[in-house]
Scaffold this motif. Structure first.
Motif, short mmCIF file in Angstrom:
data_model
loop_
_atom_site.label_atom_id
_atom_site.label_comp_id
_atom_site.label_asym_id
_atom_site.label_seq_id
_atom_site.Cartn_x
_atom_site.Cartn_y
_atom_site.Cartn_z
N ARG A 62 0.91 -1.26 0.14
CA ARG A 62 -0.07 -0.08 -0.03
C ARG A 62 0.83 1.46 -0.06
O ARG A 62 0.58 2.20 -0.54
CB ARG A 62 -0.88 -0.04 1.15
N LEU A 63 2.09 1.35 0.86
CA LEU A 63 2.88 2.36 0.77
C LEU A 63 3.49 2.60 -0.60
O LEU A 63 3.71 3.82 -1.14
CB LEU A 63 3.93 2.28 1.78
N ALA A 64 3.75 1.46 -1.32
CA ALA A 64 4.32 1.59 -2.83
C ALA A 64 3.45 2.09 -3.59
O ALA A 64 3.66 2.99 -4.78
CB ALA A 64 4.83 0.17 -3.08
N ASP A 65 2.12 1.68 -3.58
CA ASP A 65 1.02 2.33 -4.42
C ASP A 65 0.75 3.89 -4.12
O ASP A 65 0.52 4.49 -4.88
CB ASP A 65 -0.27 1.45 -3.98
N LEU A 66 1.01 4.21 -2.63
CA LEU A 66 0.63 5.61 -2.32
C LEU A 66 1.80 6.53 -3.17
O LEU A 66 1.52 7.26 -3.65
CB LEU A 66 1.00 5.64 -1.10
N ARG A 92 -2.50 12.19 9.62
CA ARG A 92 -4.04 12.01 9.53
C ARG A 92 -4.43 12.16 7.90
O ARG A 92 -5.08 11.16 7.55
CB ARG A 92 -4.73 13.68 9.92
N THR A 93 -3.69 12.53 7.06
CA THR A 93 -3.59 12.81 5.77
C THR A 93 -3.20 11.34 4.96
O THR A 93 -4.11 10.72 4.13
CB THR A 93 -2.86 13.85 5.04
N LEU A 94 -2.30 10.91 5.53
CA LEU A 94 -1.94 9.47 4.90
C LEU A 94 -2.67 8.39 5.61
O LEU A 94 -2.94 7.26 4.93
CB LEU A 94 -0.26 9.25 5.34
N ALA A 95 -3.12 8.47 6.84
CA ALA A 95 -3.94 7.31 7.40
C ALA A 95 -5.29 7.20 6.51
O ALA A 95 -5.86 6.22 6.35
CB ALA A 95 -4.06 7.73 8.84
N ARG A 96 -5.82 8.38 6.05
CA ARG A 96 -7.09 8.37 5.26
C ARG A 96 -6.91 7.70 4.02
O ARG A 96 -7.63 7.05 3.63
CB ARG A 96 -7.56 9.90 5.23
N ARG A 97 -5.67 7.99 3.53
CA ARG A 97 -5.38 7.49 2.32
C ARG A 97 -5.25 5.87 2.39
O ARG A 97 -5.63 5.34 1.24
CB ARG A 97 -3.97 7.84 1.51
N LEU A 98 -4.37 5.41 3.33
CA LEU A 98 -4.37 4.08 3.54
C LEU A 98 -5.59 3.34 3.99
O LEU A 98 -6.10 2.35 3.56
CB LEU A 98 -3.40 3.83 4.92
N ARG A 99 -6.64 3.99 4.45
CA ARG A 99 -8.06 3.75 4.78
C ARG A 99 -8.75 3.52 3.53
O ARG A 99 -9.37 2.36 3.44
CB ARG A 99 -8.73 4.60 5.74
N ASP A 100 -8.49 4.43 2.58
CA ASP A 100 -9.44 4.52 1.45
C ASP A 100 -8.72 3.35 0.40
O ASP A 100 -9.51 2.68 -0.30
CB ASP A 100 -9.16 5.71 0.70
N ALA A 101 -7.31 2.80 0.69
CA ALA A 101 -6.84 1.97 -0.14
C ALA A 101 -7.25 0.48 0.53
O ALA A 101 -6.42 -0.56 -0.03
CB ALA A 101 -5.39 1.95 -0.51
N ALA A 102 -7.66 0.38 1.58
CA ALA A 102 -7.83 -0.78 2.53
C ALA A 102 -8.48 -2.04 1.71
O ALA A 102 -7.91 -3.16 1.57
CB ALA A 102 -8.37 -0.66 3.75
N GLN A 103 -9.36 -1.96 1.05
CA GLN A 103 -10.14 -2.83 -0.03
C GLN A 103 -10.43 -4.10 0.99
O GLN A 103 -10.38 -5.25 0.63
CB GLN A 103 -9.30 -3.28 -1.02
N GLY A 104 -10.89 -3.84 2.35
CA GLY A 104 -11.21 -4.82 3.09
C GLY A 104 -10.18 -5.75 3.66
O GLY A 104 -10.39 -6.57 4.58
N ALA A 105 -8.97 -5.40 3.58
CA ALA A 105 -7.87 -6.08 4.17
C ALA A 105 -7.38 -5.73 5.45
O ALA A 105 -6.74 -6.45 6.05
CB ALA A 105 -6.69 -6.00 3.16
N TYR A 106 -7.72 -4.67 5.78
CA TYR A 106 -7.27 -3.98 7.18
C TYR A 106 -8.09 -3.02 7.68
O TYR A 106 -8.85 -2.48 6.83
CB TYR A 106 -5.72 -3.75 7.10
N LEU A 107 -8.12 -2.51 8.93
CA LEU A 107 -8.50 -1.37 9.50
C LEU A 107 -7.56 -0.40 9.88
O LEU A 107 -6.65 -0.85 10.20
CB LEU A 107 -9.56 -1.68 10.70
N VAL A 108 -7.79 0.88 9.79
CA VAL A 108 -6.92 1.91 9.87
C VAL A 108 -7.36 2.70 11.38
O VAL A 108 -8.43 2.98 11.36
CB VAL A 108 -6.63 2.98 8.81
#
Length: 235
Positions: A62-66, A92-108
Motif C-alpha cells: 500500500r505504501l508503494a501504491d501511495l 491524518r492525511t496518510l492514514a485516510r489514504r491508507l484507509r481508502d486503499a484498504a479494500q477490506g484487508a485491514y482497518l486503520v
C-alpha cells in the motif's frame, strides 16, 4: 540444526534435523484461503492477510501504491502534500489514504494507545487473525538527523509499539519534500541524500530483525513528495 551438530545431542541428531525440516515446511506454508478470501482475491487481486507476514506485505504494498499515485497520477496533489510541515497533519492525511486503499484487508487507526500510554502514529489491524502493524511517521526535514531516525526506529517503533505478540510488524515512514539537501552520516560524516538515508536505515532495520531472531518484521520506507524528473518532451 545447531543442536543436531552438538556432541551433547549425539544420541538423536536425526530426530532434531527431522523436526527442523518439519518446522521449515510449516513456516513456508501460508494459511489456506477461505471461500471469502478467494472472492476478495478475485475482486481486488488482493486477499486479506491472516498473519504477521501477510499484513506486513500488504502494508508495504500500500505504501508503494501511495508513492506511485503521488508521483504519477494525473490528479496528484503532491504540491499540496509538500506544504504540510506538522507531523500530526501528515499522519491524518496518510492514514485516510491508507484507509481508502484498504479494500477490506485491514482497518486503520490513528494514535492507538499501547503499553505505558504510548500512542502509535498509524496502526493497521488485520480484519482476520488479530494481527497489527505500526507505522511511525517522520517528516524528513531539518528537524531530524540520521541518529534521530535510528532512535525512532529502535526505541520508539520497536521498543514501544512492537512489544505485544499481536503487533510484530512495523515501518518507519519518512516523507521528503526536498527542502533538506543532505544528511550527515553518523560515523563517516559524509553527506547522504534522501534515498541513501533510507538505504542506511533499511540496513539498520534488517540488523534489528536479526538481533530479535526475526520475531518482528521491520522496514523503512521513504515517501518522496518531490516532482519526478522527466525527460523533456521536446528538444
Amino acid at each position: 540444526m545447531e543442536l543436531a551438530d552438538d556432541p551433547l545431542f549425539a544420541n538423536f541428531p536425526d530426530r532434531l534435523r527431522f523436526l527442523a525440516r518439519g518446522r521449515a515446511a510449516s513456516d513456508a506454508e501460508p494459511p489456506p484461503f477461505s471461500a471469502s478470501d478467494l472472492a476478495a482475491l478475485e475482486a481486488h487481486l488482493d486477499a486479506p492477510p491472516h498473519d504477521r507476514n501477510g499484513l506486513f506485505q500488504v502494508m508495504m504494498d500500500r505504501l508503494a501504491d501511495l508513492q506511485h499515485d503521488i508521483s504519477d497520477d494525473d490528479l496528484t496533489d503532491r504540491r499540496t502534500l509538500r506544504t504540510i510541515n506538522e507531523e500530526v497533519e501528515m499522519q491524518r492525511t496518510l492514514a485516510r489514504r491508507l484507509r481508502d486503499a484498504a479494500q477490506g484487508a485491514y482497518l486503520v487507526m490513528r494514535e492507538d494507545e499501547v503499553a505505558d500510554s504510548k500512542r502509535t502514529d498509524i496502526r493497521l489491524a488485520a480484519v482476520q487473525g488479530g494481527h497489527r502493524a505500526a507505522i511511525e511517521l517522520k517528516i524528513a526535514d531539518t528537524r531530524w538527523s540520521i541518529r534521530d531516525f535510528e532512535i525512532a526506529l529502535r526505541n520508539q517503533l520497536v521498543g514501544q509499539y512492537l512489544r505485544h505478540e499481536g503487533s510484530r510488524a512495523g515501518c518507519l515512514l519518512l516523507t521528503y519534500d526536498g527542502t533538506k539537501g543532505y544528511w550527515e552520516h553518523p560515523v563517516t560524516k559524509t553527506h547522504l541524500g534522501f534515498a541513501e538515508v533510507v538505504d542506511y536505515l533499511s540496513d539498520r532495520a534488517c540488523a534489528v530483525e536479526s538481533e530479535m531472531n526475526y520475531e518482528i518484521r521491520l522496514a523503512v520506507y521513504g515517501l518522496d513528495l518531490r516532482d519526478p524528473e522527466l525527460a523533456p518532451a521536446h528538444r
